[in-house]
Design a protein around this motif. Structure first.
Motif, PDB file in Angstrom:
ATOM      1  N   TYR A  60       0.848  -1.198   0.000  1.00 42.75           N
ATOM      2  CA  TYR A  60       0.000   0.000   0.000  1.00 42.75           C
ATOM      3  C   TYR A  60       0.882   1.247   0.000  1.00 42.75           C
ATOM      4  O   TYR A  60       1.661   1.466   0.925  1.00 42.75           O
TER       5      TYR A  60
ATOM      6  N   ASN B 110      -3.601  -5.082  -0.177  1.00 42.97           N
ATOM      7  CA  ASN B 110      -3.543  -4.014  -1.170  1.00 42.97           C
ATOM      8  C   ASN B 110      -2.125  -4.026  -1.732  1.00 42.97           C
ATOM      9  O   ASN B 110      -1.177  -3.768  -0.991  1.00 42.97           O
TER      10      ASN B 110
ATOM     11  N   ASP C  34      -2.497  -3.963   9.381  1.00 43.80           N
ATOM     12  CA  ASP C  34      -3.574  -3.090   8.892  1.00 43.80           C
ATOM     13  C   ASP C  34      -4.661  -3.972   8.278  1.00 43.80           C
ATOM     14  O   ASP C  34      -4.605  -4.302   7.094  1.00 43.80           O
TER      15      ASP C  34
ATOM     16  N   ALA D  31      -7.446  -3.600   7.035  1.00 48.04           N
ATOM     17  CA  ALA D  31      -8.396  -2.678   6.389  1.00 48.04           C
ATOM     18  C   ALA D  31      -9.548  -3.419   5.705  1.00 48.04           C
ATOM     19  O   ALA D  31     -10.634  -2.872   5.555  1.00 48.04           O
TER      20      ALA D  31
ATOM     21  N   PHE E  66      -8.687  -4.413  -4.876  1.00 52.29           N
ATOM     22  CA  PHE E  66      -7.726  -4.281  -5.963  1.00 52.29           C
ATOM     23  C   PHE E  66      -7.464  -5.593  -6.691  1.00 52.29           C
ATOM     24  O   PHE E  66      -7.594  -6.676  -6.120  1.00 52.29           O
TER      25      PHE E  66
HETATM   26  N1  PMP Z   1      -5.211   0.671   4.702  1.00 52.60           N
HETATM   27  C1  PMP Z   1      -5.322   0.113   3.496  1.00 52.60           C
HETATM   28  C2  PMP Z   1      -4.641  -1.176   3.222  1.00 52.60           C
HETATM   29  C3  PMP Z   1      -6.071   0.725   2.512  1.00 52.60           C
HETATM   30  O1  PMP Z   1      -6.159   0.163   1.300  1.00 52.60           O
HETATM   31  C4  PMP Z   1      -6.706   1.948   2.791  1.00 52.60           C
HETATM   32  C5  PMP Z   1      -7.561   2.670   1.801  1.00 52.60           C
HETATM   33  N2  PMP Z   1      -7.227   2.595   0.513  1.00 52.60           N
HETATM   34  C6  PMP Z   1      -6.540   2.497   4.055  1.00 52.60           C
HETATM   35  C7  PMP Z   1      -5.800   1.833   5.000  1.00 52.60           C
HETATM   36  C8  PMP Z   1      -7.123   3.816   4.410  1.00 52.60           C
HETATM   37  O2  PMP Z   1      -8.121   3.625   5.344  1.00 52.60           O
HETATM   38  P1  PMP Z   1      -8.705   4.817   6.175  1.00 52.60           P
HETATM   39  O3  PMP Z   1      -9.694   5.525   5.315  1.00 52.60           O
HETATM   40  O4  PMP Z   1      -9.327   4.134   7.350  1.00 52.60           O
HETATM   41  O5  PMP Z   1      -7.565   5.714   6.561  1.00 52.60           O
END
Ligand code: PMP
Length: 429
Positions: free
Chosen positions: A140, A190, A219, A221, A350
């Protein structure tokens, strides 16, 4: 499978190139303006959460388990919000701080605190020499940019089909005390979309870092962002830590950004008792309390993990056709040519595409000229440097299906054009 263009005679290759030139001219005349660059939800996805806005009105009871959401207090987050956040990660609510509206802000704060003040009784990173972060790549871009912004050295780590190269991770973490962290997106990563295997999670939990102020930046996410059944299952890292009797090793992050409304949701960090105590103190200098009204709306709208799963199925119904379209078009357009490979994730945002060495920048640049914006080539690597210039991150959620269809047609022609030209060049030298 061998590269189709390599199998052509010079005349056949020239013919192919002139046909591709014609296709490029046709596309250019359409003056397209399409965007496949960032992992933004489509507006229809965001609309799924508009009813959440009706959860709060002037007549609403703002008291949540004895806490007034409409006043200062509860810096660790509203009780119901902590409960929900904890349930989504499978941890104890006492080990969760729901403190912001997006997870990247919390990641920034956590790193900022270690950098300026230090953690676990260690010197602040700003006073230590040569602080490094491991960066499984492709990964990411905003993670890498965050640590780079502090002058921390980002070290790329090879990414495999079931997670980062753990032999390399173990070697570096366990022998080099300058390694202070590793960025991980353990579920539907990601950009590759892969989920770490149980073995990889267990190896993370068994790490014996050389640095006491090393942490895994987990993370999560995309923890509930399944689009296909059976979905990927990620082993709970805190349970894996318990199995081996380890602690103070992981910060886990998540948010509702891609569950409800990006940037206007709630985000949280989960960690061990000691780490939560340290973070609570560190965060107390930053804010009196988080936005508990937003948390109240989320807790009342999303309720619990079961309701969240139902809500996520509605997202999946909108995302899956887009993922399917990308994969089927790539398969139809490039599948028989042996010049590229791509992932077919069961969730997340993705699809990761790899062309031949030296192709990604040229493909992205050509697509941009033709009106299709893609994530910059190299963005998925530390400092924007993809060592072999192969990787392109495709983000299919934001465009409509019609736009995506058009964008993919352009992308496929760009890939063929660039790869055919690379072949031509290789014959000229
Ligand atoms: N972590 C990852 C791996 C993401 O892909 C994203 C968004 N693209 C985020 C964090 C961002 O998250 P947030 O809106 O909670 O900051």
């Amino acid at each position: 499978m061998s590269n189709y263009y390599q199998s052509l005679t010079n005349d056949q290759l020239d013919l192919e190139l002139s046909q591709l030139d014609q296709q490029i001219s046709q596309i250019r005349s359409k003056q397209l303006a399409l965007d496949m660059a960032r992992g933004k939800p489509h507006p229809d996805q965001v609309k799924l959460s508009y009813p959440m806005l009706d959860m709060l009105a002037s007549s609403t009871d703002f008291i949540d388990k004895g806490v007034d959401a409409a006043n200062y207090g509860c810096p660790e987050g509203l009780p119901s919000a902590r409960q929900l956040a904890a349930e989504l990660l499978g941890v104890n609510p006492n080990n969760v701080l729901v403190v912001d509206s997006a997870s990247l802000s919390i990641m920034y704060d956590v790193i900022d605190n270690a950098f300026v003040h230090g953690i676990s009784g260690c010197k602040p990173w700003c006073k230590q020499e040569g602080v490094k972060f491991l960066c499984p790549s492709p990964g990411y871009d905003r993670h890498f940019a965050l640590t780079a912004s502090f002058g921390i050295q980002n070290v790329p780590i090879e990414m495999g089909a079931d997670g980062p190269n753990m032999d390399e991770v173990c070697r570096l973490v366990q022998t080099d005390a300058r390694v202070k962290g590793i960025w991980c997106v353990p579920k539907y990563a990601n950009p590759t979309g892969i989920t770490y295997s149980d073995e990889v999670v267990r190896r993370f939990a068994s790490l014996k870092p050389a640095a006491p102020d090393f942490r895994i930046y987990w993370d999560n996410a995309y923890c509930v962002h399944d689009i296909e059944e059976p979905s990927d299952k990620l082993l709970n890292i805190f349970e894996a830590l318990q199995e081996v009797g380890a602690t103070n090793l992981v910060y886990e992050f998540a948010s509702t950004s891609k569950i409800t409304i990006p940037g206007a949701g709630m985000s949280w960090v989960a960690a061990s008792n000691d780490d939560i105590a340290q973070l609570t103190q560190a965060f107390s200098f930053h804010r009196v309390c988080p936005n508990k009204m937003v948390q109240l709306a989320h807790a009342r709208f999303l309720q619990d993990a079961q309701q969240v799963a139902k809500h996520m199925k509605k997202h999946a119904a909108l995302i899956k056709p887009r993922f399917d379209l990308v994969v089927s078009k790539l398969e139809a357009g490039l599948g028989s040519l042996g010049i590229a490979r791509w992932t077919h994730p069961k969730g997340g945002y993705f699809i990761s595409f790899d062309g031949p060495a030296g192709s990604a920048q040229a493909i992205v640049a050509l697509a941009e000229k033709l009106g299709v914006k893609l994530t910059s080539a190299g963005a998925t690597w530390p400092y924007g440097k993809d060592p072999h210039d192969t990787n392109i991150r495709l983000a299919p959620t934001f465009p409509s299906l019609e736009e995506l269809d058009q964008a993919l047609d352009v992308f496929i022609v760009c890939v063929k054009y660039v790869v055919a030209h690379l072949e031509k060049q290789s014959r000229q030298v």
